[in-house]
Write a protein that holds these residues in place. Structure first.
Motif, PDB file in Angstrom:
ATOM      1  N   PRO A 200      57.294  48.233  72.679  1.00 56.66           N
ATOM      2  CA  PRO A 200      58.483  49.021  73.043  1.00 56.66           C
ATOM      3  C   PRO A 200      59.749  48.178  72.909  1.00 56.66           C
ATOM      4  N   ILE A 201      60.833  48.799  72.507  1.00 62.41           N
ATOM      5  CA  ILE A 201      62.076  48.064  72.318  1.00 62.41           C
ATOM      6  C   ILE A 201      62.504  47.355  73.591  1.00 62.41           C
ATOM      7  N   GLU A 202      62.134  47.913  74.754  1.00 63.31           N
ATOM      8  CA  GLU A 202      62.498  47.302  76.025  1.00 63.31           C
ATOM      9  C   GLU A 202      61.842  45.938  76.216  1.00 63.31           C
ATOM     10  N   THR A 203      60.797  45.657  75.441  1.00 66.40           N
ATOM     11  CA  THR A 203      60.133  44.349  75.491  1.00 66.40           C
ATOM     12  C   THR A 203      61.108  43.245  75.117  1.00 66.40           C
ATOM     13  N   PHE A 204      62.006  43.562  74.206  1.00 68.11           N
ATOM     14  CA  PHE A 204      62.940  42.579  73.672  1.00 68.11           C
ATOM     15  C   PHE A 204      64.257  42.677  74.436  1.00 68.11           C
ATOM     16  N   PRO A 205      64.745  41.572  74.967  1.00 66.52           N
ATOM     17  CA  PRO A 205      66.001  41.617  75.730  1.00 66.52           C
ATOM     18  C   PRO A 205      67.141  42.198  74.895  1.00 66.52           C
ATOM     19  N   GLU A 206      68.046  42.890  75.578  1.00 66.79           N
ATOM     20  CA  GLU A 206      69.189  43.483  74.871  1.00 66.79           C
ATOM     21  C   GLU A 206      70.125  42.431  74.306  1.00 66.79           C
ATOM     22  N   ALA A 207      70.158  41.276  74.936  1.00 67.96           N
ATOM     23  CA  ALA A 207      70.997  40.171  74.456  1.00 67.96           C
ATOM     24  C   ALA A 207      70.101  38.952  74.245  1.00 67.96           C
ATOM     25  N   PRO A 208      70.474  38.094  73.327  1.00 66.54           N
ATOM     26  CA  PRO A 208      69.650  36.906  73.090  1.00 66.54           C
ATOM     27  C   PRO A 208      69.483  36.074  74.363  1.00 66.54           C
ATOM     28  N   THR A 209      68.265  35.654  74.616  1.00 66.09           N
ATOM     29  CA  THR A 209      67.984  34.779  75.754  1.00 66.09           C
ATOM     30  C   THR A 209      68.345  33.344  75.371  1.00 66.09           C
ATOM     31  N   PRO A 210      68.485  32.465  76.361  1.00 66.17           N
ATOM     32  CA  PRO A 210      68.726  31.049  76.024  1.00 66.17           C
ATOM     33  C   PRO A 210      67.621  30.474  75.134  1.00 66.17           C
ATOM     34  N   GLU A 211      66.368  30.886  75.376  1.00 72.93           N
ATOM     35  CA  GLU A 211      65.264  30.399  74.543  1.00 72.93           C
ATOM     36  C   GLU A 211      65.430  30.862  73.091  1.00 72.93           C
ATOM     37  N   PHE A 212      65.808  32.116  72.944  1.00 76.53           N
ATOM     38  CA  PHE A 212      66.036  32.643  71.598  1.00 76.53           C
ATOM     39  C   PHE A 212      67.187  31.888  70.932  1.00 76.53           C
ATOM     40  N   GLU A 213      68.281  31.684  71.661  1.00 77.50           N
ATOM     41  CA  GLU A 213      69.436  30.989  71.087  1.00 77.50           C
ATOM     42  C   GLU A 213      69.077  29.569  70.670  1.00 77.50           C
ATOM     43  N   ARG A 214      68.246  28.890  71.474  1.00 81.66           N
ATOM     44  CA  ARG A 214      67.805  27.537  71.097  1.00 81.66           C
ATOM     45  C   ARG A 214      66.949  27.588  69.835  1.00 81.66           C
ATOM     46  N   ALA A 215      66.050  28.573  69.759  1.00 83.40           N
ATOM     47  CA  ALA A 215      65.194  28.705  68.577  1.00 83.40           C
ATOM     48  C   ALA A 215      66.026  29.017  67.331  1.00 83.40           C
ATOM     49  N   LEU A 216      67.010  29.886  67.493  1.00 87.52           N
ATOM     50  CA  LEU A 216      67.873  30.213  66.356  1.00 87.52           C
ATOM     51  C   LEU A 216      68.681  28.994  65.921  1.00 87.52           C
ATOM     52  N   ALA A 217      69.235  28.269  66.880  1.00 84.87           N
ATOM     53  CA  ALA A 217      69.998  27.055  66.539  1.00 84.87           C
ATOM     54  C   ALA A 217      69.100  26.048  65.835  1.00 84.87           C
ATOM     55  N   ALA A 218      67.867  25.917  66.324  1.00 85.27           N
ATOM     56  CA  ALA A 218      66.926  24.998  65.675  1.00 85.27           C
ATOM     57  C   ALA A 218      66.617  25.456  64.261  1.00 85.27           C
ATOM     58  N   ALA A 219      66.395  26.758  64.099  1.00 92.24           N
ATOM     59  CA  ALA A 219      66.102  27.288  62.764  1.00 92.24           C
ATOM     60  C   ALA A 219      67.261  27.023  61.816  1.00 92.24           C
ATOM     61  N   LEU A 220      68.474  27.299  62.272  1.00 92.83           N
ATOM     62  CA  LEU A 220      69.646  27.102  61.408  1.00 92.83           C
ATOM     63  C   LEU A 220      69.888  25.627  61.103  1.00 92.83           C
ATOM     64  N   ALA A 221      69.418  24.751  62.000  1.00 95.40           N
ATOM     65  CA  ALA A 221      69.560  23.312  61.763  1.00 95.40           C
ATOM     66  C   ALA A 221      68.406  22.761  60.934  1.00 95.40           C
ATOM     67  N   GLY A 222      67.399  23.612  60.677  1.00 92.93           N
ATOM     68  CA  GLY A 222      66.251  23.168  59.902  1.00 92.93           C
ATOM     69  C   GLY A 222      65.208  22.426  60.744  1.00 92.93           C
ATOM     70  N   ASP A 223      65.284  22.582  62.071  1.00 96.97           N
ATOM     71  CA  ASP A 223      64.330  21.921  62.970  1.00 96.97           C
ATOM     72  C   ASP A 223      63.108  22.803  63.192  1.00 96.97           C
ATOM     73  N   ASP A 224      62.133  22.252  63.935  1.00 98.91           N
ATOM     74  CA  ASP A 224      60.932  23.020  64.265  1.00 98.91           C
ATOM     75  C   ASP A 224      61.285  24.244  65.092  1.00 98.91           C
ATOM     76  N   LEU A 225      60.484  25.274  64.980  1.00 95.46           N
ATOM     77  CA  LEU A 225      60.736  26.552  65.625  1.00 95.46           C
ATOM     78  C   LEU A 225      59.759  26.780  66.761  1.00 95.46           C
ATOM     79  N   GLU A 226      59.904  26.078  67.816  1.00 94.52           N
ATOM     80  CA  GLU A 226      59.009  26.241  68.957  1.00 94.52           C
ATOM     81  C   GLU A 226      59.720  26.936  70.099  1.00 94.52           C
ATOM     82  N   PHE A 227      59.016  27.881  70.747  1.00 94.61           N
ATOM     83  CA  PHE A 227      59.532  28.524  71.952  1.00 94.61           C
ATOM     84  C   PHE A 227      58.946  27.825  73.144  1.00 94.61           C
TER      85      PHE A 227
END
Length: 151
Positions: A124-151
């Motif tokens: 369900p869409i409600e499973t996913f937060p309406e706004a990026p979580t800090p964990e998501f933002e860290r993962a995205l920043a890591a991805a954009l920096a070319g780092d490992d993608l661990e949650f």
């Protein structure tokens, strides 16, 4: 020998662009189709922005799937993220001023990625937060920096 006039902007874009390059190089300003050239210049910037947003949607969607269905995470998801990041890097290399717009692009991409992730996972869409979580933002920043993608 009679030479035919080059096609107009609406008839054959490639021929029009090539024809416009000649007076531009020769600095024959009165021979330029200024209105259409300006339109195309605006379009180039819009195209780069669209490309970054589209690629960020793919990255965010895969990060969300990875975060909420880690048991299904695959090398394909990681490869997709890597390809998208690599292509964003290419756009930013050519247009570094767009780097400052990344937060706005993420704000655009996240809700779309959320909907797609819901559809692809069956969650369900409600499973996913309406706004990026800090964990998501860290993962995205890591991805954009070319780092490992661990949650």
């Amino acid at each position: 020998m009679q030479r035919t006039a080059p096609a107009g902007y609406d008839d054959d874009f490639a021929l029009w662009a090539e024809a416009q390059a000649v007076p531009l190089r020769e600095q024959r300003w009165d021979d330029l189709d200024v209105a259409h050239i300006a339109e195309e210049m605006d379009g180039l910037a819009r195209s780069d922005r669209r490309e970054i947003r589209s690629r960020l949607i793919q990255i965010a969607m895969h990060l969300l799937k990875q975060q909420y269905q880690p048991e299904r995470a695959s090398s394909s998801w990681r490869t997709t993220i890597l390809v998208q990041v690599t292509d964003i890097d290419g756009v930013l290399e050519d247009s570094p001023s767009l780097r400052r717009e990344i937060p706005g692009f993420v704000a655009y991409a996240y809700p779309r990625a959320r909907r797609i992730a819901s559809s692809e996972t069956g969650l369900p869409i409600e499973t996913f937060p309406e706004a990026p979580t800090p964990e998501f933002e860290r993962a995205l920043a890591a991805a954009l920096a070319g780092d490992d993608l661990e949650f």
